[in-house]
Design a protein around this motif. Sequence first.
Motif, short mmCIF file in Angstrom:
data_model
loop_
_atom_site.label_atom_id
_atom_site.label_comp_id
_atom_site.label_asym_id
_atom_site.label_seq_id
_atom_site.Cartn_x
_atom_site.Cartn_y
_atom_site.Cartn_z
N GLY A 33 0.89 -1.26 -0.19
CA GLY A 33 0.04 -0.05 -0.10
C GLY A 33 1.01 1.30 -0.33
N GLY A 34 2.20 1.30 -0.09
CA GLY A 34 2.89 2.21 -0.17
C GLY A 34 4.26 2.29 0.62
N VAL A 35 4.85 3.50 0.87
CA VAL A 35 6.24 3.64 1.61
C VAL A 35 5.95 4.48 2.79
CG1 VAL A 35 8.53 4.32 1.27
CG2 VAL A 35 7.24 2.77 -0.60
N MET A 36 6.82 4.03 3.75
CA MET A 36 6.91 4.97 4.91
C MET A 36 8.16 5.20 5.45
SD MET A 36 8.03 4.53 8.34
CE MET A 36 7.67 2.88 9.05
N ILE A 37 8.35 6.29 5.68
CA ILE A 37 9.90 7.01 5.93
C ILE A 37 10.07 7.12 7.30
CG2 ILE A 37 11.44 8.96 5.47
CD1 ILE A 37 8.81 9.28 3.28
N TRP A 38 11.26 6.66 7.91
CA TRP A 38 11.71 7.07 9.25
C TRP A 38 13.10 7.46 9.05
CZ3 TRP A 38 9.92 7.92 13.80
CH2 TRP A 38 11.03 8.32 14.99
N SER A 39 13.52 8.87 9.22
CA SER A 39 12.30 9.93 9.47
C SER A 39 12.38 10.93 8.55
CB SER A 39 12.54 10.42 10.86
OG SER A 39 13.81 10.95 11.31
N ILE A 40 11.56 11.83 8.36
CA ILE A 40 11.62 12.70 7.15
C ILE A 40 12.98 13.83 7.13
CG2 ILE A 40 10.17 14.28 7.98
CD1 ILE A 40 10.53 13.17 4.57
N ASP A 41 13.44 14.00 8.52
CA ASP A 41 14.41 15.03 8.90
C ASP A 41 15.76 14.42 8.35
OD1 ASP A 41 14.94 13.07 10.89
OD2 ASP A 41 13.99 14.61 12.50
N GLY A 42 15.83 13.11 7.85
CA GLY A 42 17.15 12.70 7.35
C GLY A 42 17.42 13.00 5.75
N ASP A 43 16.21 13.64 5.16
CA ASP A 43 16.34 13.84 4.10
C ASP A 43 17.27 15.56 3.65
OD1 ASP A 43 16.08 13.59 1.08
OD2 ASP A 43 13.80 13.82 1.26
N ASP A 44 17.58 15.62 2.41
CA ASP A 44 18.41 17.02 2.34
C ASP A 44 17.32 18.19 1.98
OD1 ASP A 44 17.74 16.82 -0.40
OD2 ASP A 44 19.55 15.94 -0.91
N ALA A 45 17.66 19.28 1.72
CA ALA A 45 17.04 20.53 1.70
C ALA A 45 16.29 20.21 0.47
CB ALA A 45 17.90 21.71 1.70
N ASN A 46 16.61 19.55 -0.61
CA ASN A 46 15.94 19.50 -1.84
C ASN A 46 14.81 18.28 -2.00
OD1 ASN A 46 17.25 21.64 -2.98
ND2 ASN A 46 18.95 20.02 -3.43
N GLY A 47 14.81 17.60 -0.62
CA GLY A 47 13.89 16.28 -0.67
C GLY A 47 14.41 15.44 -1.96
N THR A 48 15.57 15.14 -1.93
CA THR A 48 15.94 14.31 -2.75
C THR A 48 15.25 12.98 -2.81
OG1 THR A 48 18.01 15.40 -3.37
CG2 THR A 48 18.00 13.17 -4.06
N LEU A 49 15.55 12.21 -1.52
CA LEU A 49 15.10 10.87 -1.38
C LEU A 49 13.45 10.86 -1.35
CD1 LEU A 49 17.25 9.54 1.55
CD2 LEU A 49 17.47 9.37 -0.71
N MET A 50 12.77 11.58 -0.96
CA MET A 50 11.37 11.91 -1.18
C MET A 50 10.87 11.91 -2.29
SD MET A 50 8.44 11.88 0.59
CE MET A 50 7.43 11.14 -0.55
N GLU A 51 11.57 12.48 -3.46
CA GLU A 51 11.43 12.59 -4.89
C GLU A 51 11.70 11.29 -5.46
OE1 GLU A 51 10.73 13.54 -8.77
OE2 GLU A 51 10.10 14.66 -6.89
N ALA A 52 12.54 10.37 -4.98
CA ALA A 52 12.86 9.27 -5.75
C ALA A 52 11.55 8.28 -5.28
CB ALA A 52 13.98 8.68 -4.92
N ILE A 53 11.01 8.50 -4.01
CA ILE A 53 9.60 7.66 -3.70
C ILE A 53 8.48 8.26 -4.71
CG2 ILE A 53 8.11 7.50 -1.85
CD1 ILE A 53 10.46 7.47 0.16
N ASP A 54 8.35 9.61 -4.55
CA ASP A 54 7.37 10.15 -5.25
C ASP A 54 7.32 9.55 -6.97
OD1 ASP A 54 4.89 11.90 -5.39
OD2 ASP A 54 6.20 12.77 -6.95
N SER A 55 8.49 9.59 -7.56
CA SER A 55 8.68 9.39 -8.94
C SER A 55 8.48 7.92 -9.12
CB SER A 55 10.23 9.72 -9.24
OG SER A 55 10.42 11.02 -9.41
N THR A 56 8.77 7.01 -8.14
CA THR A 56 8.60 5.79 -8.36
C THR A 56 7.12 5.26 -8.29
OG1 THR A 56 10.72 5.23 -7.63
CG2 THR A 56 9.28 3.36 -7.75
N LEU A 57 6.43 5.82 -7.52
CA LEU A 57 5.04 5.72 -6.98
C LEU A 57 4.34 6.01 -8.16
CD1 LEU A 57 4.66 6.02 -3.18
CD2 LEU A 57 4.68 3.89 -4.45
N GLY A 58 4.61 7.40 -8.81
CA GLY A 58 4.03 8.05 -9.72
C GLY A 58 2.69 8.94 -9.51
#
Length: 646
Positions: free
Chosen positions: A621-646
């Motif tokens: 049903g999707g992906v969960m992140i622990w924790s979002i404050d580990g990402d960089d200022a550009n949200g690079t890892l979040m973008e990888a998730i979003d692009s894959t999920l579409g």
Amino acid sequence: MRARRSRLAALVAAVLLIPLALSPAPASADTSDVTVTYVETGNWGTGYGGQLTVGNAGTSALTDWTIEFDLPSGTAITSLWNATLTRSGNSYTLTPPSWGAAVPAGGTYGIGFNGTTGAGSDTTPVNCLINGSPCSGEPGEPDTEPPSTPGGLTVTGTTATTVALSWNAATDNVAVAGYEVLSGGEVVRAVSGTTATVSGLTPETTYGFTVRAYDTSNNRGGESASVSATTDEQVIGPPTEGRRVAYFTQWGIYDRGYLVKNLETSDTAEKLTHINYSFGNVNAGGQCFMANQLGQGDAWADYGRSFTAAQSVDGVGDVWSQDLRGNFNQLRKLKETHPDLKVNISLGGWTWSRYFSDAALTPESRERMVSSCIDLYLRGNLPLFDGAGGAGAAYGVFDGIDLDWEWPASEGHEHNVVRPEDRENFTALVQEFRDQLDALEAETDREFELTAFLPADPDKIDLGFEMDELMTDFDFITVQGYDYHGAWESTTNHQSNLLVTPGDPGPRIFAAEVSIDRYLELGVDPADMVLGVPFYSRGWTGVPAGPSGDGLFQTSTGPAPGSYEQGIEDWKVIKNLNGYTLHRDDASGTAWLYNGSTFWTYDDEISIAQKTQWAVDRGLGGVMIWSIDGDDANGTLMEAIDSTLG
């Protein structure tokens, strides 16, 4: 009020059912009364799942048992639940778990496990003994009577890739060990209960199914009447299959400097469906509470701190006359910008699960805990602090409750209270939450979610969670997909691998496939599971290169230095390290950094995308992140998730 359905699921699997014996004679219900049956529940080439079923045809419970057997060369058990395992070479001995496991008179007891094997290899245990006698039950008159034919086979639900089934129980002169679901004459699922979901199906396709029972002597009964079902149309999009859940930590606003505003400036908020705010605490009296001291709670961070205009989501600074400031007010502002974003309060966590067992112990304590948590967070009745708070001050900030009890009936933090009855009490606690949330929905005309963070370890799953009962009350669950290994062990390893990695030295063999498969075996719909991924790394130092020169599976001298804790580091820091060589195992969705001395098990945008795609391919049903404050200022890892999920 939304209707809730019973959620069940499993993978399509080739199933092998074998009576464990030293000779081909069938089991006896006369002299021995006790048999052991083996079922291969799944096989993925390099690994497999299996189940042993102990059948007791006697008139009294079997309170002590020892199962001994050998496995073929190249096959090994890597994780096991519902028993204690010892191994010497290819020989295995199973005894009851620490909490005891009597096999009831006329009943059965199941032991599940995962293992490694070669492609096409036979995984069947041989030379099997139970309490010194053959597992086949010899000597004695053979049991040749098959179970009755199950009736009432019914299709209870369909999705684009799954069909859920239920049927009436069969009977047997000794004991029914389980059921096989067949389609097109082939076994596609083996279960111990009277429900199953076949998954991995093709959308808009009609399938026929039958079910038959098997007993502890390997007798199969007749196949039931056939039912047919047509899978649904494939829906492209993120409604449930694309949940994006991020944990936002209360303390991340300090040393890490990660504010709610960063969710907006990095374009992360628009990519999320859920934020879990961590954590809410439960006190010794079993009630949700606020306290203005780190380690017990932080009311100042939650709703007392004033953020300046530059720190605020909407560019408007807080003033002291506000009844709500801090993170809660910033989350409210974020929701105004993103009205479809859900924000849930997560209760517990590793250090704040201390009093959960006490709070769940009795009907009165459960009612007290649930009502206090709902009053504090969902009704928003905050205690006065530094001029903020009051009745309804935080109303509308939170959309539900996320339960993070680590762990019912299992070891967690050293200060936690643990009771054998935690498993049943957790189910009752969840039911109490759902009942009170339903009442609140009727009162407010709002919908409130109930979710939970659940463990990766099959032992902890079986000890603490009655999944068939729980899933009717949860909107979805998030499954731990990290912390499989870390610097509390001396040997370097992957902390978040998708598949069992060849050569893994243990001491426990973990992988996402091991965890997810166990939940599937327990009937959880894959669409109701969200896979956890880490935005941080775990590391060791004093690591020799080893035969492969990459530091993997090597003995260290201790944890690597970290910014906030030894042996751990945020991805946004790790990605800027110099002097390291990056290594990958694309099949397992893993990467690691090694500089000849220090080793970091590592996830970057490539491996995070691989993990997300794996979740999609498994129908999760999707992906969960622990924790979002580990990402960089550009949200690079979040973008990888979003692009894959579409």
